[in-house]
Design a protein around this motif. Structure first.
Motif, short mmCIF file in Angstrom:
data_model
loop_
_atom_site.label_atom_id
_atom_site.label_comp_id
_atom_site.label_asym_id
_atom_site.label_seq_id
_atom_site.Cartn_x
_atom_site.Cartn_y
_atom_site.Cartn_z
N ALA A 58 0.69 -1.40 0.00
CA ALA A 58 -0.01 -0.17 -0.08
C ALA A 58 0.91 1.19 -0.01
CB ALA A 58 -0.86 -0.04 1.29
N PHE A 61 -6.01 -5.52 -4.07
CA PHE A 61 -5.29 -4.34 -4.56
C PHE A 61 -6.03 -4.42 -5.99
CE2 PHE A 61 -2.32 -4.98 -1.02
CZ PHE A 61 -2.02 -4.09 -0.57
N PRO A 103 -5.24 -0.13 -3.15
CA PRO A 103 -5.95 -0.88 -2.34
C PRO A 103 -7.34 -0.84 -3.04
CG PRO A 103 -4.40 0.54 -1.29
CD PRO A 103 -4.38 1.12 -2.54
N GLY A 143 -9.00 -4.09 0.75
CA GLY A 143 -7.61 -3.80 0.97
C GLY A 143 -7.41 -2.73 2.14
#
Length: 305
Positions: A19, A54, A63, A67
């Motif tokens: 991320a 993702f 994301p 996510g």
């Protein structure tokens, strides 16, 4: 196995790093992990959730709502892991942890409080609980596991073999009066001059009461006829401040209450003889191992005896 059972800290770190960087390869490299291994871990997590974490774009990975949820909770979980690691390390080094001490009044003021103040400077992560009470109650609490150690006297009905007893020191009794008392300021006051005043004394059978009785008897005197029995320091102070009553206190407590720095309205009498109480000790349960934090507190107290 549930998802929570399968997830491990390295998995959460990988999700956070993806991320942050937007690149699986960079995230894997940062975590000293091969890209195939990182791809496999991410695929297993997504298979377990039934949803992608993702979205893959040509310029990176972003994301999904699922996510984002993973990222939020992974950050919180890893922070707690870090807190846990720091706390465990602090406890292992004796810099953190809870220490429970019981003490009779005199040494609580004379050596326990100064030791606590020093410990707070050296190891502020140690949380101390102090209970002040009579020796019998403290030793009973020690046997029940409520204290790491206590400072007091071993009651005669206790088997000393069950305890580790470290010598401490004698306790001296002070007789305290208000500043306007007729005996205040006089030098070498004999116990005979105390006899005619009201006295506020600890209950029968307590060490201070026994010491005072012995002192009067040694001087050829009976105990003063007008006595108020109480274990309450507040009751003692209230009676002494409002009358010519004389209170019996340990020297450490009397010293605290008669300091000029606190604007004291009480003074200790300058007695012609010293009244000593039977010695108190540091008492530990032989079956109970002290934590490192408790050992540090104990060492600090011993250094002041």
């Amino acid at each position: 196995m549930t998802l929570a059972q399968r997830l491990k800290a390295p998995h959460l770190r990988l999700i956070l790093k993806i991320a942050e960087t937007g690149q699986l390869q960079i995230a894997a490299s940062t975590l000293a992990m091969s890209q195939p291994a990182a791809s496999r871990i991410l695929a297993e997590i997504e298979a377990g959730t039934g949803s992608p974490l993702f979205v893959r774009h040509p310029k990176g990975m972003e994301p999904t709502p699922v996510g984002e949820a993973f990222v939020k909770h992974a950050r919180a979980i890893l922070a707690e892991f870090q807190n846990l690691e720091s706390e465990v390390e602090g406890i292992s080094l004796g810099n953190a942890g809870e220490v429970r001490v019981g003490s009779v009044t005199g040494p609580a003021v004379g050596c326990l409080v100064p030791a606590i103040l020093e410990i707070k400077k050296k190891a502020p992560g140690i949380e101390l609980t102090v209970e002040v009470g009579p020796s019998a109650a403290l030793v009973r609490g020690l046997g029940e596991g409520r204290f790491d150690f206590v400072i007091g006297r071993l009651p005669p009905d206790q088997d000393s073999r069950a305890y580790r007893v470290l010598p401490a020191r004698l306790e001296v009794v002070s007789l305290v009066v208000r500043t306007s008392h007729p005996l205040a300021g006089r030098r070498q006051v004999p116990l005979a001059d105390v006899f005619d005043y009201d006295c506020v004394i600890q209950e029968r059978g307590t060490p201070i009461r026994q010491a005072v009785e012995n002192a009067f008897h040694a001087a050829g005197l009976s105990m003063p006829p007008r006595i108020t029995n109480t274990s309450s320091l507040l009751v003692m102070l209230a009676m002494v401040e409002r009358s010519d009553a004389i209170a019996t206190l340990s020297e450490e407590v009397a010293g605290l209450l008669t300091r000029d720095s606190i604007g004291a309205r009480l003074v200790p009498l300058d007695l012609a003889q010293t009244i000593t109480v039977s010695p108190y000790f540091i008492i530990q349960n032989r079956m109970q191992q002290l934590t490192r934090a408790a050992s540090r507190v104990l060492e600090e107290i011993l250094s002041r005896l």
